[in-house]
Scaffold this motif. Structure first.
Motif, PDB file in Angstrom:
ATOM      1  N   UNK A  28      -4.109 -10.163  13.643  1.00 53.93           N
ATOM      2  CA  UNK A  28      -5.466 -10.725  13.543  1.00 53.93           C
ATOM      3  C   UNK A  28      -5.619 -11.871  14.533  1.00 53.93           C
ATOM      4  N   UNK A  29      -6.867 -12.169  14.889  1.00 54.94           N
ATOM      5  CA  UNK A  29      -7.122 -13.279  15.814  1.00 54.94           C
ATOM      6  C   UNK A  29      -8.381 -14.016  15.390  1.00 54.94           C
ATOM      7  N   UNK A  30      -8.359 -15.340  15.610  1.00 61.19           N
ATOM      8  CA  UNK A  30      -9.559 -16.146  15.327  1.00 61.19           C
ATOM      9  C   UNK A  30     -10.639 -15.810  16.360  1.00 61.19           C
ATOM     10  N   UNK A  31     -11.901 -15.958  15.968  1.00 61.86           N
ATOM     11  CA  UNK A  31     -13.015 -15.766  16.907  1.00 61.86           C
ATOM     12  C   UNK A  31     -13.863 -17.051  16.928  1.00 61.86           C
ATOM     13  N   UNK A  32     -14.705 -17.162  17.955  1.00 59.27           N
ATOM     14  CA  UNK A  32     -15.428 -18.436  18.120  1.00 59.27           C
ATOM     15  C   UNK A  32     -16.762 -18.460  17.355  1.00 59.27           C
ATOM     16  N   UNK A  33     -16.732 -17.962  16.118  1.00 61.20           N
ATOM     17  CA  UNK A  33     -17.872 -18.098  15.198  1.00 61.20           C
ATOM     18  C   UNK A  33     -17.318 -18.828  13.973  1.00 61.20           C
ATOM     19  N   UNK A  34     -18.033 -19.862  13.530  1.00 63.94           N
ATOM     20  CA  UNK A  34     -17.447 -20.785  12.546  1.00 63.94           C
ATOM     21  C   UNK A  34     -18.286 -20.906  11.279  1.00 63.94           C
ATOM     22  N   UNK A  35     -17.600 -21.255  10.187  1.00 66.01           N
ATOM     23  CA  UNK A  35     -18.301 -21.748   8.993  1.00 66.01           C
ATOM     24  C   UNK A  35     -18.085 -23.260   8.944  1.00 66.01           C
ATOM     25  N   UNK A  36     -19.184 -23.993   8.796  1.00 71.80           N
ATOM     26  CA  UNK A  36     -19.148 -25.448   8.737  1.00 71.80           C
ATOM     27  C   UNK A  36     -19.352 -25.890   7.294  1.00 71.80           C
ATOM     28  N   UNK A  37     -18.473 -26.769   6.826  1.00 72.45           N
ATOM     29  CA  UNK A  37     -18.693 -27.383   5.505  1.00 72.45           C
ATOM     30  C   UNK A  37     -18.757 -28.883   5.683  1.00 72.45           C
ATOM     31  N   UNK A  38     -19.757 -29.514   5.090  1.00 72.91           N
ATOM     32  CA  UNK A  38     -19.777 -30.977   5.134  1.00 72.91           C
ATOM     33  C   UNK A  38     -19.875 -31.494   3.702  1.00 72.91           C
ATOM     34  N   UNK A  39     -19.305 -32.677   3.511  1.00 76.94           N
ATOM     35  CA  UNK A  39     -19.219 -33.202   2.156  1.00 76.94           C
ATOM     36  C   UNK A  39     -19.508 -34.689   2.148  1.00 76.94           C
ATOM     37  N   UNK A  40     -20.378 -35.111   1.227  1.00 76.83           N
ATOM     38  CA  UNK A  40     -20.626 -36.539   1.004  1.00 76.83           C
ATOM     39  C   UNK A  40     -20.309 -36.839  -0.447  1.00 76.83           C
ATOM     40  N   UNK A  41     -19.417 -37.815  -0.637  1.00 80.53           N
ATOM     41  CA  UNK A  41     -19.135 -38.236  -2.014  1.00 80.53           C
ATOM     42  C   UNK A  41     -20.221 -39.217  -2.417  1.00 80.53           C
ATOM     43  N   UNK A  42     -20.685 -39.110  -3.650  1.00 83.63           N
ATOM     44  CA  UNK A  42     -21.741 -40.020  -4.111  1.00 83.63           C
ATOM     45  C   UNK A  42     -21.107 -41.042  -5.041  1.00 83.63           C
ATOM     46  N   UNK A  43     -21.639 -42.278  -5.050  1.00 81.34           N
ATOM     47  CA  UNK A  43     -21.027 -43.295  -5.904  1.00 81.34           C
ATOM     48  C   UNK A  43     -21.100 -42.862  -7.367  1.00 81.34           C
ATOM     49  N   UNK A  44     -19.973 -43.030  -8.062  1.00 83.59           N
ATOM     50  CA  UNK A  44     -19.975 -42.678  -9.488  1.00 83.59           C
ATOM     51  C   UNK A  44     -20.865 -43.675 -10.211  1.00 83.59           C
ATOM     52  N   UNK A  45     -21.758 -43.177 -11.030  1.00 76.79           N
ATOM     53  CA  UNK A  45     -22.688 -44.066 -11.724  1.00 76.79           C
ATOM     54  C   UNK A  45     -21.939 -44.846 -12.823  1.00 76.79           C
ATOM     55  N   UNK A  46     -22.496 -46.009 -13.153  1.00 76.56           N
ATOM     56  CA  UNK A  46     -21.836 -46.829 -14.181  1.00 76.56           C
ATOM     57  C   UNK A  46     -21.778 -46.098 -15.513  1.00 76.56           C
ATOM     58  N   UNK A  47     -22.868 -45.371 -15.761  1.00 77.15           N
ATOM     59  CA  UNK A  47     -22.919 -44.658 -17.044  1.00 77.15           C
ATOM     60  C   UNK A  47     -21.948 -43.478 -16.964  1.00 77.15           C
ATOM     61  N   UNK A  48     -20.961 -43.443 -17.838  1.00 77.99           N
ATOM     62  CA  UNK A  48     -19.936 -42.411 -17.743  1.00 77.99           C
ATOM     63  C   UNK A  48     -20.571 -41.024 -17.822  1.00 77.99           C
ATOM     64  N   UNK A  49     -20.126 -40.151 -16.962  1.00 76.98           N
ATOM     65  CA  UNK A  49     -20.599 -38.773 -17.029  1.00 76.98           C
ATOM     66  C   UNK A  49     -21.853 -38.516 -16.236  1.00 76.98           C
ATOM     67  N   UNK A  50     -22.455 -39.516 -15.615  1.00 74.23           N
ATOM     68  CA  UNK A  50     -23.691 -39.265 -14.865  1.00 74.23           C
ATOM     69  C   UNK A  50     -23.352 -38.726 -13.478  1.00 74.23           C
ATOM     70  N   UNK A  51     -24.397 -38.325 -12.771  1.00 75.92           N
ATOM     71  CA  UNK A  51     -24.188 -37.792 -11.427  1.00 75.92           C
ATOM     72  C   UNK A  51     -23.994 -36.290 -11.469  1.00 75.92           C
ATOM     73  N   UNK A  52     -23.992 -35.663 -10.263  1.00 69.35           N
ATOM     74  CA  UNK A  52     -23.907 -34.212 -10.216  1.00 69.35           C
ATOM     75  C   UNK A  52     -23.107 -33.766  -8.998  1.00 69.35           C
ATOM     76  N   UNK A  53     -22.643 -32.521  -9.050  1.00 68.53           N
ATOM     77  CA  UNK A  53     -22.030 -31.880  -7.883  1.00 68.53           C
ATOM     78  C   UNK A  53     -23.037 -30.855  -7.387  1.00 68.53           C
ATOM     79  N   UNK A  54     -23.382 -30.966  -6.102  1.00 73.01           N
ATOM     80  CA  UNK A  54     -24.409 -30.081  -5.545  1.00 73.01           C
ATOM     81  C   UNK A  54     -23.823 -29.306  -4.376  1.00 73.01           C
ATOM     82  N   UNK A  55     -24.208 -28.041  -4.238  1.00 74.41           N
ATOM     83  CA  UNK A  55     -23.829 -27.300  -3.027  1.00 74.41           C
ATOM     84  C   UNK A  55     -25.064 -26.611  -2.454  1.00 74.41           C
TER      85      UNK A  55
END
Ligand SMILES: Nc1ncnc2c1ncn2[C@@H]1O[C@H](COP(=O)(O)OP(=O)(O)OP(=O)(O)O)[C@@H](O)[C@H]1O
Ligand SMILES: C[C@@](O)(CCO)CC(=O)[O-]
Ligand SMILES: [Mg+2]
Length: 389
Positions: A28-55
């Motif tokens: 097999x060989x790699x090809x020059x077409x890519x999947x890009x993933x970017x990620x931003x961590x969000x500050x954990x809210x003071x209230x336990x359990x708040x916030x979400x994971x989004x894609x």
């Protein structure tokens, strides 16, 4: 807010798909077409359990989001638990994710996305725990078409997630680009996590797709081990996307069922593919420095690809759209084979270095007259790369 971006390439398989799942060698060989993933961590809210994971899955136009508290109910709070020791997703976790995704109202015509979302949720919560964050995934690859979109998805996500967790150390960017790589041992860790994602999407993967997407180059892969192939002449391939949708997990399962119905016959088919892959890998590495030698080398590659295609047909993974491409290119004396899991998806056509452009153009026009899409790729390039921002 700090961002982590990773890109991972798709791949072509020159020989050995499916047989590689049963222990054969494959190339097999790699090809020059890519999947890009970017990620931003969000500050954990003071209230336990708040916030979400989004894609945000840009290729599908769909965005999914889960409250962290809900994810904790499903996965427990396993933040950073075993980031250095990738482990498979258990059947209980798979079942819990399936239940979670049932509530998402994924449109019926995009139901195939559930596998990718399960891989996302598993990788995210295993590597970062249930902390809030936002990921965006976007690909140059046709999805589910044999060019390793699932592996590029798992590799690029694992790279971004592990960098955000501080478990891998990105290297400085290459001169003149924004992209740098990772140390070899970091790439190993990314590859092992990506393999866990690939298991969720493929069912029983060989590991070849995630290995080539992580490490790049051209490789010979057998039973989990691989070696880099130094191809001394460029390998030029035309790719045709038949646009016939298919699913690797179902095709891999179909080949295994055929193998259990006809164990002796299928063992012979797999052994023949192994010989083809071994021979093809040594031919790729032959140094050819004049036109006669290059033509002789290309003729051998073409013949091996043709033989491999015949055996893929024996395994039951060809398709009438693939056969139409084979027949069309044969009219111009060009050899083609399916690549990846088959059943539709993409077909490779070897482009000999002395082929006149006019013949290539005529072939492409005739293939596209059937409603298929042709394009060329660079073969054997970089694997996973990373940048901040
Ligand atoms: N960019 C993406 N966005 C969302 N889901 C994706 C993306 N890329 C891959 N996937 C997931 O991977 C699945 C396709 O994987 P599959 O293994 O069937 O095809 P492939 O990897 O393109 O081909 P092959 O395995 O034959 O090389 C999609 O159905 C989806 O679940
Ligand atoms: C069909 C297959 O051999 C290759 C898919 O690109 C599956 C695998 O190796 O995981
Ligand atoms: Mg795949």
């Amino acid at each position: 807010m700090e961002g982590f971006r990773a890109r991972a390439p798709g791949k072509i398989i020159l020989a050995g798909e499916h047989a590689v799942v049963h222990g054969s060698a494959a190339v097999a060989a790699a090809i020059d077409l890519y999947t890009h993933s970017s990620l931003h961590l969000l500050p954990a809210s003071e209230e336990d359990g708040a916030g979400a994971v989004e894609v945000d899955l840009r290729d599908t136009g769909l965005v999914f989001s889960w409250p962290c508290a809900r994810l904790r109910e499903v996965f427990g709070d396993r933040a950073g638990a075993a980031v250095n020791a990738p482990r498979p997703c258990s059947s209980n976790e798979l079942a819990s994710m399936a239940k979670l995704l049932e509530q998402e109202d994924i449109p019926e015509d995009k139901i195939w996305l559930a596998a990718g979302l399960s891989a996302f949720l598993y990788l995210y919560t295993s590597i970062l725990g249930c902390r809030p964050g936002k990921a965006v995934v976007k690909s140059d690859l046709p999805l589910g078409a044999g060019l390793g979109s699932s592996a590029a998805f798992s590799v690029s996500l694992s790279g971004a997630l592990l960098a955000a967790a501080g478990a891998v150390r990105p290297q400085a960017a290459d001169a003149g680009t924004e992209w740098g790589s990772f140390h070899k041992e970091d790439l190993e860790l990314v590859n092992q996590w990506a393999f866990q994602g690939e298991k969720i999407i493929h069912g029983k993967p060989s590991g070849i797709d995630n290995a080539v997407s992580t490490f790049g180059s051209m490789i010979k892969f057998k039973k989990g081990e691989f070696t880099n192939l130094k191809s001394s002449n460029p390998v030029k391939m035309l790719i045709t996307d038949t646009r016939v949708g298919r699913n690797t997990k179902a095709l891999v399962a179909g080949v295994s069922e055929r193998a259990s119905r006809h164990p002796d016959a299928m063992a012979s088919v797999i052994s023949a593919v192994n010989s083809i892959s071994e021979e093809l890998s040594s031919i790729v590495e032959l140094a050819a420095d004049d036109e006669v030698a290059i033509t002789a080398k290309e003729e051998k590659l073409a013949e091996l690809m043709e033989m491999n295609q015949g055996l893929l047909q024996c395994m039951g993974v060809s398709h009438c759209a693939i056969e139409t491409v084979l027949r069309t290119t044969l009219k111009y004396n060009l050899v083609s084979k399916l690549t990846g899991a088959g059943g539709g998806g993409c077909v490779l056509t070897l482009i000999p270095s002395l082929l006149p452009n006019s013949v290539l153009e005529k072939t492409t026009t005739e293939i596209e007259s059937h409603g298929f899409r042709c394009f060329q790729v660079k073969v054997g390039g970089r694997g996973l790369q990373f940048c901040r921002g």
